[in-house]
Design an enzyme around this catalytic site. Structure first.
Site, mmCIF file in Angstrom:
data_model
loop_
_atom_site.group_PDB
_atom_site.id
_atom_site.type_symbol
_atom_site.label_atom_id
_atom_site.label_comp_id
_atom_site.label_asym_id
_atom_site.label_seq_id
_atom_site.Cartn_x
_atom_site.Cartn_y
_atom_site.Cartn_z
ATOM 1 N N ASP A 21 0.829 -1.207 0.000
ATOM 2 C CA ASP A 21 0.000 0.000 0.000
ATOM 3 C C ASP A 21 0.864 1.258 0.000
ATOM 4 O O ASP A 21 1.948 1.274 0.576
ATOM 5 C CB ASP A 21 -0.898 -0.010 1.242
ATOM 6 C CG ASP A 21 -2.018 1.002 1.159
ATOM 7 O OD1 ASP A 21 -2.321 1.479 0.043
ATOM 8 O OD2 ASP A 21 -2.595 1.327 2.208
ATOM 9 N N ASN A 69 -10.153 -2.949 -7.144
ATOM 10 C CA ASN A 69 -9.319 -1.978 -7.858
ATOM 11 C C ASN A 69 -9.826 -1.639 -9.254
ATOM 12 O O ASN A 69 -9.371 -0.660 -9.866
ATOM 13 C CB ASN A 69 -7.872 -2.483 -7.959
ATOM 14 C CG ASN A 69 -7.111 -2.388 -6.655
ATOM 15 O OD1 ASN A 69 -6.128 -3.098 -6.450
ATOM 16 N ND2 ASN A 69 -7.548 -1.535 -5.741
#
Length: 238
Positions: A21, A69
């Site tokens: 991340d 995503n």
């Protein structure tokens, strides 16, 4: 020092999962486009694969692209998919040298045809390598994996009424891979983000404030050292 404590300090996690991340924030902090952050994140992934192999980790799952995503812009999604192709093509020599076996987790059928081919080719070409196994979680979601596992089980066992944990585990994406001992998340976020929900029931969690593109072998070593200090009881007593 007691024998058990010494053994603990020598223990390397067999399976490490990483939620990579912070690519976008890394780029934004530098006034760059988000795609540049993903490019630097790929470089970090290469560093960590090498470092994990050197450390003796046997399985490394990288959360590369989640089922959620797809909500990002078409440009960003396309760029990430291009990076996946670039990584799979460019790293074969490295995989061969280090005997690294590439595997996939996620909804394979939901990926573009060219990405399916690249993944399938990498999986096939490295299938006999005996070193660390790198599982690329692409179009992956923990809930989606459980749903797909249940659907596969029901399809294959129409007459069976009872379902056990063992039954579900047998139909996960990689049922022969042991559950992760350690899950790492970069960029200081305290959530699992739908990553290995079934498999991580008793995983140790390590959170780093460092953004993913800045990660190197020292960060992995720090996470493993922290893991070695944990007293893993699996719901029982020490």
């Amino acid at each position: 020092m007691e024998k058990k404590a010494l053994e603990s300090l020598r223990r390397v996690p067999e399976h490490v999962g990483i939620i990579m991340d912070g690519n976008g924030r890394w780029a934004q902090k530098r006034g760059l486009v988000r795609t540049q952050g993903h490019l630097e994140g790929l470089k970090a992934a290469k560093r960590i694969v090498k470092a994990a192999s050197d450390q003796g980790v046997k399985y490394l799952t990288l959360y590369a692209f989640s089922t959620e995503n797809w909500k990002r812009t078409e440009e960003e999604v396309g760029f990430i998919m291009g990076l996946v192709k670039q990584y799979l093509r460019a790293e074969f020599d490295f995989s061969k040298k280090n005997k690294i076996r590439v595997r996939h987790a996620g909804d394979f059928s939901g990926l573009p045809a060219d990405i399916q081919k690249e993944i399938a080719d990498s999986v096939k070409d490295t299938a006999d390598f005996s070193g660390m196994q790198v599982i690329l979680a692409i179009n992956y979601g923990g809930r989606d994996e459980i749903v797909r596992a249940l659907c596969k089980f029901i399809s294959a066992n129409k007459e069976k009424e009872d379902i056990s944990e063992k039954d579900i585990s047998a139909y996960l994406d990689n049922p022969d891979v042991p559950d992760p001992d350690l899950i790492i998340r970069s960029a200081g976020e305290y959530r699992t983000s739908n990553f290995l929900l079934w498999e991580s029931a008793y995983s140790e969690i390590f959170i780093s404030d460092k953004l993913w593109p800045d990660w190197d072998k020292d960060d992995l070593e720090e996470a493993i050292t922290d893991f070695q200090k944990r007293d893993r009881r699996y719901g029982g007593l020490s």
